[in-house]
Design an enzyme around this catalytic site. Structure first.
Site, PDB file in Angstrom:
ATOM      1  N   ARG B  32      57.024  61.391  61.517  1.00  0.00           N
ATOM      2  CA  ARG B  32      56.443  60.522  62.486  1.00  0.00           C
ATOM      3  C   ARG B  32      55.524  60.160  62.458  1.00  0.00           C
ATOM      4  NH1 ARG B  32      58.861  61.923  68.384  1.00  0.00           N
ATOM      5  NH2 ARG B  32      61.527  61.427  67.642  1.00  0.00           N
ATOM      6  N   ASP B 142      52.829  57.439  83.523  1.00  0.00           N
ATOM      7  CA  ASP B 142      52.995  57.941  81.700  1.00  0.00           C
ATOM      8  C   ASP B 142      52.303  58.111  80.610  1.00  0.00           C
ATOM      9  OD1 ASP B 142      56.599  58.636  80.727  1.00  0.00           O
ATOM     10  OD2 ASP B 142      54.720  58.609  78.662  1.00  0.00           O
TER      11      ASP B 142
END
Lengths: 684, 272
Positions: B32, B142
């Site tokens: 990633r 978030d």
């Protein structure tokens, strides 16, 4: 709070009042207070029980607490308190062991719970009494003793546990087997074989085969992969992997051959295990499928790539197929979603020369135009790796495809540039023709600079020097970066030194890095001035940390002793980025007079600076330097301790060796232990 | 990426947002983050670590990392049994509490991802009829800007409705390019913000709340970060406020400050 008050509050109907009352229990160590806490361990509320356990285990006299808890083990009326007492005794730990061993002998309280507590504590003094308990008349006690010995983790218990495998009752034999497995004990195959036929024991016996180290067990283990019981199948998977890890390479090869020849039902069992809830089992099953190398299992392994917890093992398993995997994977690709395609593309270069097959490279070349950036970038990277390792097949397709990809968004273009650079090392003319035809202008210019930086030659410097004067800061930075790889000449040094005055921070930093990479000694005075920043008297100086850091590193790489004043000045800088680089470079260039500065570096607030100081001192021969690094073996941070261990690898004195050994005795961090072990091995 | 580089970078990510990667996820983290090396023109993960430690632009990189490493899979009406408990037992209990200024409700969807949970809560409140919409405030936070953008837009594809009753779909959503959009009356009850759960300054921007939903978020944290987050939840809840965790999550070994509340449909935690 007075004890009477606490006692009343603990009788309250209100859970919160009872919970709060525990905080009021005096911590002065009065026995009555301890009794109240033990009493509260039987409360109906788990919060109150938990808090009571916490207070009891913090009691100032652990033996006293243990005595109170052992009494609670005898309470038949309150199971919650009994269970909490076992937990609490486990937390009290070693001080409770003598009293527990007495209680086991005397038998006034539940001996089974005493055994449970001894198992939780894990003290070696319990091995003898627990081994004796394996022969107790009470079957429950025998089983509890076996389980506790497994938790103790002491190999002295193995003979007694192995003897218990011949006990009359299944419960004891199962508990003994499981304890032996927990210990990783090697039980001979001829003892385990008869146990495989007993359904209750089969799973544990299969698991034990993994530690037996006997290739003769292979047929049983392979057959168990197709067992009707899931527990048995999974035990066989775990055992085969454990066996593979412990035996010689010849026996490992034998395991792999057995798996390769296994019946379809066994492979189906392995594929079914790929869907297990346990990540460890999925990983084990994937590894076994890799050893089996049966083409029909590739689709299942492919799907396992989706699982991030098993991606690496699944990829390794597919790579283990070698060239045989190339064609099936190529056939699978069109049906896969973008993420999975990207993962397949990434592992293709690992398949060896088969990856360079024309059809496969054409597939990858087309994939660089994929709408989705992930597979496109992965295809580009794959082409770069294949081109670098074995060369691409003849034909314009792959290189042209990569060139087109330079016009895509960020990660695709970056990957394509890196790939072209790697390919250009073997096929310079082909790549260079494209670059020269396009020139370094336009949006793909920075990427072309990267290509030249990776594979360019001296004659490409002129093109890059031109780009260093462009109006685009992005292009100027890319040109500076690229020049660092093409060797120096006065014109390049001059241009890069001048670029230290660029209005863009990233260009200035890139110029500094390039000068360091080129070893441009003529640039040292300019770099020293930049590194020192405004702390250096006179004129405008660069205060941007990334630029100063780059200049400082460049000075160290150039290796000119004239840089030492700058390095010394910055080694004690509060900025960790600067101090760590200065200390690292002083380690390379400094003299014995710089040792005090390096010692001071070990006390820097920034751990990168501390590590750099430790490594630098590791290169020094003086006893004080070694002693300082030895002290760093006790630093609170694991990475500092690791750096200290690595730094001591080259020292030959007895004191360093002793320090490494002493640290190994108490070190819990695996990476640090590895470094210490390696350092000791390197020293001989 | 060596194990050492992985641990150093992992520790930085953990310190930034609480998310923790076990050792066997090194491969995942490598995959990633590898593209970030090329994007930043860095050679090695050691260089990347230094970038995260010292570069003046590192905050932007941490935000980039968050986008790459956080898992944001969610959908409407997830874990229905718990939502039943919320609708049938928790809401009536809160509505029955005497309060100056009348009935009101504040709910926090902690780690709201793309907003489905926050909007689900709003729909359930509307369905209950126990509160005036103007008296209801639902906050969703978030750490990822990308999912917050989706949440604000309020347009969802079919996958988000896999557990949604058709009548809710008809009543509270309208068709839009790309799927269905949450209707304005629902959106008016919900606010979103980029708040890091372990950043006390960020969390301080939230008011005291009656209910906190934090489902399948803490599983990505290490033990220390979980404790901090739970401590924050305790401080943000009113007395008698409820904490609802994911079905596989509990406060065991994290906190004894909450009492366990046995509802008909679920076990939830409550601040005494």
């Amino acid at each position: 709070m007075e004890l009477d008050e606490v006692r009343r509050a603990l009788q309250s109907d209100d859970e919160e009042a009872r919970h709060a009352a525990l905080a009021g229990v005096p911590a002065d160590g009065a026995l009555e207070a301890l009794q109240l806490l033990v009493e509260a361990m039987g409360d109906e509320s788990w919060r109150v029980r938990k808090e009571a356990v916490s207070r009891v285990t913090a009691w100032p006299r652990p033996e006293e607490a243990a005595a109170g808890l052992i009494v609670a083990l005898g309470e038949d009326s309150n199971i919650a308190r009994r269970n909490a007492a076992v937990e609490a005794l486990g937390l009290v730990g070693r001080p409770a062991v003598p009293l527990l061993l007495d209680a086991l002998q005397v038998g006034v309280v539940s001996r089974k719970l005493v055994i449970d507590a001894l198992g939780v504590i894990g003290d070696a003094r319990a091995v003898g009494p627990l081994s004796a308990a394996l022969r107790d008349a009470d079957a429950n006690l025998r089983a509890a003793a076996a389980e506790a010995l497994g938790h103790l983790g002491r190999r002295e218990a193995v003979p007694a546990l192995q003897a218990a495998l011949a006990a009359g009752d299944l419960l004891t034999r199962l508990a003994a087997l499981e304890a032996l497995n927990r210990l990783g004990a090697s039980v001979p195959y001829h003892i385990l074989a008869p146990l495989l036929g007993e359904p209750v024991l089969r799973r544990a016996a299969l698991e034990a085969l993994g530690f037996a180290g006997d290739a003769g067990a292979l047929p049983d283990m392979i057959a168990a992969l197709a067992d009707r019981s899931r527990g048995a199948r999974e035990a066989a998977v775990t055992a085969l992997q454990a066996l593979h890890a412990m035996v010689s390479s010849e026996v490992s090869a034998l395991i792999e051959d057995h798996l390769h020849a296994a019946p379809a039902a066994a492979l189906d069992g392995l594929c079914a295990t790929l869907a297990s809830d346990s990540r460890a089992l999925r990983r084990s099953a994937a590894a076994l499928l890799g050893w089996a190398r049966r083409a029909e299992t590739l689709p299942a392994l492919c799907q396992l790539l989706r699982d991030e917890g098993t991606q690496d093992v699944a990829a390794d398993a597919m790579v283990a197929f070698g060239e045989r995997a190339a064609e099936p994977l190529q056939a699978l690709c069109p049906e896969l979603d973008p993420d999975l395609r990207a993962l397949i593309f990434e592992l293709l270069p690992r398949l060896g020369t088969a990856a360079a097959a024309p059809q496969l490279c054409e597939l990858l070349a087309r994939a660089t135009a994929d709408d989705e950036p992930e597979p496109a970038a992965a295809a580009a990277r794959a082409l770069g790796l294949i081109g670098q390792a074995v060369g691409l097949p003849r034909g314009p397709g792959p290189v042209a495809g990569l060139f087109q990809a330079l016009g895509r968004e960020g990660q695709v273009a970056s990957a394509a540039a890196a790939a072209l650079g790697a390919i250009g090392a073997r096929a310079y003319d082909e790549v260079h023709t494209l670059v020269a035809a396009h020139g370094l202008g336009g949006p793909i210019g920075p990427y072309l600079c990267r290509v030249l930086g990776a594979c360019g030659r001296a004659e490409d410097r002129r093109l890059l020097l031109g780009a260093l004067r462009d109006e685009s800061a992005v292009l100027r930075r890319a040109a500076a970066d690229a020049l660092s790889g093409l060797g120096g000449e006065p014109a390049v040094t001059e241009a890069l030194v001048f670029a230290l005055s660029d209005e863009s921070i990233s260009v200035r930093a890139a110029a500094a890095r390039a000068l360091g990479a080129l070893g441009a000694a003529a640039a040292a005075p300019a770099l020293a001035a930049v590194a020192l920043g405004s702390s250096h008297e006179g004129g405008d100086r660069d205060d941007e940390p990334p630029v100063r850091a780059a200049a400082l590193r460049a000075l160290g790489l150039i290796g000119d002793p004239a840089a030492l004043p700058a390095l010394r000045a910055l080694a004690t800088n509060a900025d960790g980025a600067l101090a760590s680089i200065a200390l690292e470079m002083l380690g390379r260039l400094g003299t014995a007079d710089d040792e005090p500065v390096l010692h001071a570096g070990l006390r820097h607030d920034d751990t990168e600076a501390v590590k750099a100081a430790a490594r630098a001192l590791g290169t020094r021969a003086s006893a004080t330097a070694r002693a300082a690094v030895c002290e760093a073996l006790g630093h609170p941070r694991w990475d500092v301790r690791r750096a200290a261990a690595e730094a001591l690898a080259s020292s030959t004195d007895a004191a360093s060796r002793a320090a490494l050994r002493a640290r190994l005795e108490v070190e819990a961090d695996e990476l640090v232990r590895q470094a210490i072990t390696q350092a000791l091995a390197q020293r001989g | 990426m060596s194990m050492e580089e992985f641990r150093l970078i992992r520790d930085l990510i953990n310190a930034y947002c609480g998310i923790f990667f076990a050792d066997d996820l090194k491969f995942v983290v490598h995959r990633r983050l590898a593209p970030r090396l090329a994007a930043l023109c860095l050679e090695t993960f050691a260089d990347y670590h230094r970038h995260l430690r010292y570069d003046p632009g590192r905050r932007a990189e941490y935000e980039e990392i968050v986008e790459r490493v956080t898992t944001n899979e969610t959908y409407f009406f997830r874990e229905a049994y718990q939502l039943d408990a919320f609708r049938d037992e928790i809401l009536p209990e809160i509505a029955a509490r005497p309060r100056p200024g009348g009935r009101r409700l504040t709910v926090w969807s902690a780690g709201c991802a793309s907003g489905e949970e926050a909007y689900t809560v709003a729909i359930l409140v509307l369905e209950s009829g126990l509160f005036q919409p103007a008296q209801v405030h639902i906050f969703g936070n978030d750490i990822s800007r990308r999912v917050l953008q989706l949440a604000r837009k309020g347009i969802y594809g079919r996958a988000s409705f896999r557990q949604t009753d058709e009548r809710y779909l008809r009543r509270y959503f309208r068709e839009a390019p790309g799927g269905y959009q949450v209707r304005d009356e629902v959106r008016a009850m919900v606010s979103f913000g980029q708040i890091n759960l372990i950043d006390l300054d960020g969390v301080a921007l939230l008011p005291e709340v009656d209910v906190i939903f934090c489902r399948n978020v803490l599983i990505y944290f290490d033990a220390e970060s979980r404790k901090r987050a739970v401590g924050t939840f305790h401080s943000k809840l009113v007395h008698g406020g409820y904490l609802l965790l994911g079905h596989s999550e509990s406060l065991m070994n994290l906190s004894t400050a909450f009492e366990l509340c046995h509802l008909k449909n679920d076990l939830v935690y409550r601040k005494p």
